[in-house]
Design a protein around this motif. Structure first.
Motif, PDB file in Angstrom:
ATOM      1  N   UNK A  44       4.538  10.678   9.938  1.00  0.00           N
ATOM      2  CA  UNK A  44       3.684  10.869   8.518  1.00  0.00           C
ATOM      3  C   UNK A  44       3.537  12.220   8.496  1.00  0.00           C
ATOM      4  N   UNK A  45       4.692  13.251   9.245  1.00  0.00           N
ATOM      5  CA  UNK A  45       4.226  14.610   8.286  1.00  0.00           C
ATOM      6  C   UNK A  45       5.230  14.735   7.672  1.00  0.00           C
ATOM      7  N   UNK A  46       6.193  14.297   7.138  1.00  0.00           N
ATOM      8  CA  UNK A  46       6.865  15.127   6.452  1.00  0.00           C
ATOM      9  C   UNK A  46       6.650  14.894   4.701  1.00  0.00           C
ATOM     10  N   UNK A  47       5.408  13.488   4.744  1.00  0.00           N
ATOM     11  CA  UNK A  47       4.150  13.476   3.664  1.00  0.00           C
ATOM     12  C   UNK A  47       3.559  14.344   3.600  1.00  0.00           C
ATOM     13  N   UNK A  48       3.354  15.062   4.264  1.00  0.00           N
ATOM     14  CA  UNK A  48       2.374  16.758   4.319  1.00  0.00           C
ATOM     15  C   UNK A  48       2.897  17.485   4.386  1.00  0.00           C
ATOM     16  N   UNK A  51       1.570   3.184  -1.153  1.00  0.00           N
ATOM     17  CA  UNK A  51       0.464   3.504  -1.455  1.00  0.00           C
ATOM     18  C   UNK A  51      -1.137   4.227  -1.246  1.00  0.00           C
ATOM     19  N   UNK A  52      -1.156   3.345  -0.639  1.00  0.00           N
ATOM     20  CA  UNK A  52      -2.956   2.836  -0.426  1.00  0.00           C
ATOM     21  C   UNK A  52      -3.224   3.763   1.205  1.00  0.00           C
ATOM     22  N   UNK A  53      -2.499   3.592   2.394  1.00  0.00           N
ATOM     23  CA  UNK A  53      -2.081   3.925   3.069  1.00  0.00           C
ATOM     24  C   UNK A  53      -2.280   5.248   3.209  1.00  0.00           C
ATOM     25  N   UNK A  54      -0.780   5.543   2.143  1.00  0.00           N
ATOM     26  CA  UNK A  54      -0.817   6.984   2.383  1.00  0.00           C
ATOM     27  C   UNK A  54      -1.741   8.248   1.967  1.00  0.00           C
ATOM     28  N   UNK A  55      -2.425   7.421   0.555  1.00  0.00           N
ATOM     29  CA  UNK A  55      -3.185   8.527   0.028  1.00  0.00           C
ATOM     30  C   UNK A  55      -5.010   7.807   0.746  1.00  0.00           C
ATOM     31  N   UNK A  56      -4.870   7.096   1.634  1.00  0.00           N
ATOM     32  CA  UNK A  56      -6.391   7.440   2.875  1.00  0.00           C
ATOM     33  C   UNK A  56      -6.293   8.110   4.117  1.00  0.00           C
ATOM     34  N   UNK A  57      -4.596   7.789   4.382  1.00  0.00           N
ATOM     35  CA  UNK A  57      -4.121   9.005   5.781  1.00  0.00           C
ATOM     36  C   UNK A  57      -4.390  10.061   5.001  1.00  0.00           C
ATOM     37  N   UNK A  93      -8.221  -3.115   2.784  1.00  0.00           N
ATOM     38  CA  UNK A  93      -8.085  -3.957   4.106  1.00  0.00           C
ATOM     39  C   UNK A  93      -7.499  -3.417   5.322  1.00  0.00           C
ATOM     40  N   UNK A  94      -6.359  -3.507   4.458  1.00  0.00           N
ATOM     41  CA  UNK A  94      -5.092  -3.829   5.082  1.00  0.00           C
ATOM     42  C   UNK A  94      -4.375  -1.894   5.354  1.00  0.00           C
ATOM     43  N   UNK A  95      -4.579  -1.361   4.452  1.00  0.00           N
ATOM     44  CA  UNK A  95      -4.759   0.132   5.265  1.00  0.00           C
ATOM     45  C   UNK A  95      -5.263   0.258   6.080  1.00  0.00           C
ATOM     46  N   UNK A  96      -6.807  -0.054   6.283  1.00  0.00           N
ATOM     47  CA  UNK A  96      -7.615   0.519   7.509  1.00  0.00           C
ATOM     48  C   UNK A  96      -6.898  -0.616   8.457  1.00  0.00           C
ATOM     49  N   UNK A  97      -6.552  -1.346   8.622  1.00  0.00           N
ATOM     50  CA  UNK A  97      -5.457  -2.256  10.096  1.00  0.00           C
ATOM     51  C   UNK A  97      -4.711  -1.102  10.746  1.00  0.00           C
ATOM     52  N   UNK A  98      -4.505  -0.212   9.126  1.00  0.00           N
ATOM     53  CA  UNK A  98      -2.833   0.489   9.958  1.00  0.00           C
ATOM     54  C   UNK A  98      -3.549   1.286  10.710  1.00  0.00           C
ATOM     55  N   UNK A  99      -4.461   2.228   9.470  1.00  0.00           N
ATOM     56  CA  UNK A  99      -4.912   3.419   9.860  1.00  0.00           C
ATOM     57  C   UNK A  99      -6.063   3.046  11.136  1.00  0.00           C
ATOM     58  N   UNK A 100      -6.421   2.400  12.288  1.00  0.00           N
ATOM     59  CA  UNK A 100      -6.843   2.193  13.370  1.00  0.00           C
ATOM     60  C   UNK A 100      -5.670   1.689  14.112  1.00  0.00           C
ATOM     61  N   UNK A 144      -8.046  -3.584  -5.717  1.00  0.00           N
ATOM     62  CA  UNK A 144      -8.620  -4.658  -5.247  1.00  0.00           C
ATOM     63  C   UNK A 144      -9.301  -3.975  -3.976  1.00  0.00           C
ATOM     64  N   UNK A 145      -9.887  -4.437  -2.978  1.00  0.00           N
ATOM     65  CA  UNK A 145     -10.186  -4.128  -1.749  1.00  0.00           C
ATOM     66  C   UNK A 145      -8.753  -4.549  -0.600  1.00  0.00           C
ATOM     67  N   UNK A 146      -8.289  -6.145  -1.305  1.00  0.00           N
ATOM     68  CA  UNK A 146      -7.331  -6.058  -0.225  1.00  0.00           C
ATOM     69  C   UNK A 146      -6.592  -4.872   0.490  1.00  0.00           C
ATOM     70  N   UNK A 147      -5.043  -4.315  -0.655  1.00  0.00           N
ATOM     71  CA  UNK A 147      -5.308  -3.068   0.112  1.00  0.00           C
ATOM     72  C   UNK A 147      -5.377  -2.500   1.224  1.00  0.00           C
TER      73      UNK A 147
END
Length: 233
Positions: free
Chosen positions: A168-172, A17-23, A54-61, A49-52
């Motif tokens: 990820x286009x289906x989410x958009x 969810x966090x990764x999807x929101x930031x994306x 940070x993990x989301x940013x790794x994926x987005x990079x 928290x900051x942990x998810x």
């Protein structure tokens, strides 16, 4: 002020969810090129928290949407309309060729699996969880279509193009899933008929239609941001 706070149900699949929101906020124009995405701020906005984060940013990079720099943190590198045009035009050329060359190697078991995936995708609703399941099934569907292609390098090039927006286009583009269902059905029909030209044409039309819908969503989001006159969250 728009709220991005996650609900209790969202927390059940927190990382995704966090990764999807930031994306989503990056792709829909809430950041300019070079803006910093501050972990502490987004942890507060999403109520995590900051942990998810940070993990989301790794994926987005990995997807090319942010760049992690020492002492500066995450720098946003949003994909532009021109990037979308480039990615999807290359997909048309490469995937059209790959599926045509893969067709002689698609067996009956593959067709059954494609039909099963198609049925599963059609049965899903429009909740966030359903869309996430849809994305995974869609990736597998497209992989099966081209995996029989004997050209090794074309797979490497297509895999590179899929590392970013396409999965990820289906989410958009949830409003366009009915069109996608129809196109998937036509792909299966082309395979059953062993009609390589028809299959290639459907694949190419599918990719170009997705490109156009995605550009429309991005441009509309940019207009909305400009009308609001603010990037406050």
């Amino acid at each position: 002020m728009e709220s991005y706070l996650l609900t209790e149900q969202d927390r059940s699949t927190l990382q995704s969810k966090v990764t999807n929101k930031l994306r989503e906020v990056i792709l829909t124009g809430h950041f300019n090129m070079g803006d910093r995405l501050v972990q502490e701020e987004w942890a507060d906005k999403l109520g995590v928290s900051r942990m998810p984060i940070r993990e989301a940013l790794v994926q987005l990079e990995k997807e090319g949407l942010v760049r992690i720099e020492p002492r500066r943190g995450a720098i946003v590198t949003p994909i532009s309309v021109e990037d979308i045009k480039e990615i999807y035009q290359l997909r048309v050329l490469l995937e059209g060729e790959a599926v045509e060359r893969a067709l002689p190697y698609i067996e009956e078991e593959d067709i059954k699996e494609l039909s099963r995936l198609d049925s599963m995708m059609r049965s899903l609703g429009n909740t966030e969880e359903d869309v996430e399941i849809y994305m995974r099934l869609n990736i597998e569907f497209h992989h099966i279509l081209r995996r029989g292609c004997p050209w090794r390098r074309i797979h490497d090039m297509i895999d590179t193009l899929w590392k970013g927006i396409p999965p990820y286009t289906p989410s958009l583009l949830a409003d366009h899933l009915e069109e996608t269902h129809k196109e998937h059905g036509l792909m299966i029909e082309g395979i059953k008929q062993r009609d390589a030209k028809k299959l290639r044409k459907v694949i190419e039309r599918h990719i170009l239609r997705t490109r156009d819908n995605l550009i429309e969503v991005i441009l509309e989001a940019e207009k909305e941001t400009n009308r609001s006159g603010s990037k406050d969250f």
